[in-house]
Design a protein around this motif. Structure first.
Motif, mmCIF file in Angstrom:
data_model
loop_
_atom_site.group_PDB
_atom_site.id
_atom_site.type_symbol
_atom_site.label_atom_id
_atom_site.label_comp_id
_atom_site.label_asym_id
_atom_site.label_seq_id
_atom_site.Cartn_x
_atom_site.Cartn_y
_atom_site.Cartn_z
ATOM 1 N N TYR A 1 -66.502 2.903 -17.583
ATOM 2 C CA TYR A 1 -65.510 2.596 -18.620
ATOM 3 C C TYR A 1 -65.196 3.900 -19.335
ATOM 4 O O TYR A 1 -66.009 4.413 -20.103
ATOM 5 N N SER B 1 -58.065 -0.227 -24.868
ATOM 6 C CA SER B 1 -58.591 -1.507 -25.364
ATOM 7 C C SER B 1 -58.473 -1.588 -26.876
ATOM 8 O O SER B 1 -58.077 -2.618 -27.428
ATOM 9 N N MET C 1 -59.909 -10.218 -30.215
ATOM 10 C CA MET C 1 -60.522 -9.782 -28.958
ATOM 11 C C MET C 1 -59.976 -10.579 -27.777
ATOM 12 O O MET C 1 -59.664 -10.018 -26.733
ATOM 13 N N LEU D 1 -60.418 -9.133 -24.166
ATOM 14 C CA LEU D 1 -61.786 -8.617 -24.230
ATOM 15 C C LEU D 1 -62.728 -9.681 -24.773
ATOM 16 O O LEU D 1 -62.297 -10.651 -25.395
ATOM 17 N N ALA E 1 -67.730 -7.113 -27.417
ATOM 18 C CA ALA E 1 -67.313 -5.707 -27.312
ATOM 19 C C ALA E 1 -66.695 -5.170 -28.609
ATOM 20 O O ALA E 1 -66.393 -3.983 -28.712
#
Length: 195
Positions: A3, A11, A37, A42, A46
Motif C-alpha cells: 500500500y 484514500s 469510510m 474503505l 483504516a
C-alpha cells in the motif's frame, strides 16, 4: 501487493470528499466515521491510519467545503479586480446561492451549527470569515474602520443567508435578501469614519 503513500493519499482524499459532501448536504453533525469510510470504499478500521480523530477529519472536510465556496469569491475578485461592496454582497445574496447549499459559502452553511463543533472546526470557520472580511474591507478602501465595517457587513450577510434558507417562504426569502442588501450597501452604512 503493498500500500503506497500515493494509495494512502488517494484514500485520504476519498474520505475527505465523502465527509465534505456529507457536511454540504446535511451539516457537521451528520458526518460519521463509518459512513465516510464506507463512502470512500474503505473499512472503518483504516480510519486512524488517515486521521487522528473524527474532529480532525471534520475540520479538514469543513475546510474543503469552505474552500469550494471561497473559490467563487476569489474568482470574482480576480475577474473584477476592484469590485464594489454591492457586487460582493450580490454574490452572497443571490437567490441561487440561497437555494444551492452544496455549492455556496461554507460560512453561511456552517455558522448556525458551528457553536456545537470542536475548536478545530471553529478555527477553520474563523479563518475563512477573516479572509472574507479582509476582501470586503479592501473594497471599502482598507484600514481599521473598513475592517470593522466589513465585519458588520459579512455578519449581516451570513445572518440573512441563514434566515433566508430557514424560512421556507420564497416571498419572505426575497424580503430578507432585499432588505439586507439595501442596508449593507446604503451609502451611510458604507461610510467609514477616519482612522
Amino acid at each position: 501487493m503493498g500500500y503506497s503513500q500515493a494509495d494512502k493519499a488517494r484514500s485520504r482524499e476519498r474520505i475527505l470528499d465523502a465527509a465534505a459532501r456529507q457536511i454540504s448536504e446535511h451539516g457537521l453533525d451528520s458526518v460519521s466515521v463509518a459512513d465516510s469510510m464506507q463512502s470512500a470504499g474503505l473499512t472503518k478500521g483504516a480510519f486512524y491510519a488517515h486521521f487522528a480523530s473524527r474532529e480532525a477529519m471534520i475540520a479538514e472536510a469543513a475546510d474543503r467545503v469552505m474552500q469550494h465556496g471561497q473559490a467563487r469569491i476569489d474568482h470574482f475578485f480576480r475577474v473584477k479586480k476592484k469590485p464594489t461592496v454591492a457586487q460582493i454582497v450580490d454574490v452572497w445574496l443571490d437567490p441561487e446561492h440561497i437555494e444551492n447549499l452544496g455549492d455556496g459559502c461554507g460560512i453561511c452553511a456552517l455558522a448556525g451549527e458551528a457553536r456545537y463543533a470542536g475548536p478545530e472546526v471553529r478555527q477553520v470557520i474563523a479563518g475563512h470569515f477573516e479572509k472574507n472580511v479582509e476582501q470586503i474591507a479592501q473594497a471599502l478602501g482598507g484600514g481599521r474602520a473598513a475592517t470593522a465595517r466589513a465585519t458588520a457587513i459579512l455578519t449581516a450577510i451570513v445572518g440573512a443567508v441563514s434566515m433566508a434558507r430557514a424560512v421556507g417562504s420564497p416571498e419572505l426569502t426575497q424580503v430578507i435578501l432585499e432588505n439586507t442588501r439595501a442596508m449593507v450597501t446604503h451609502p451611510a452604512f458604507l461610510k467609514c469614519s477616519s482612522e
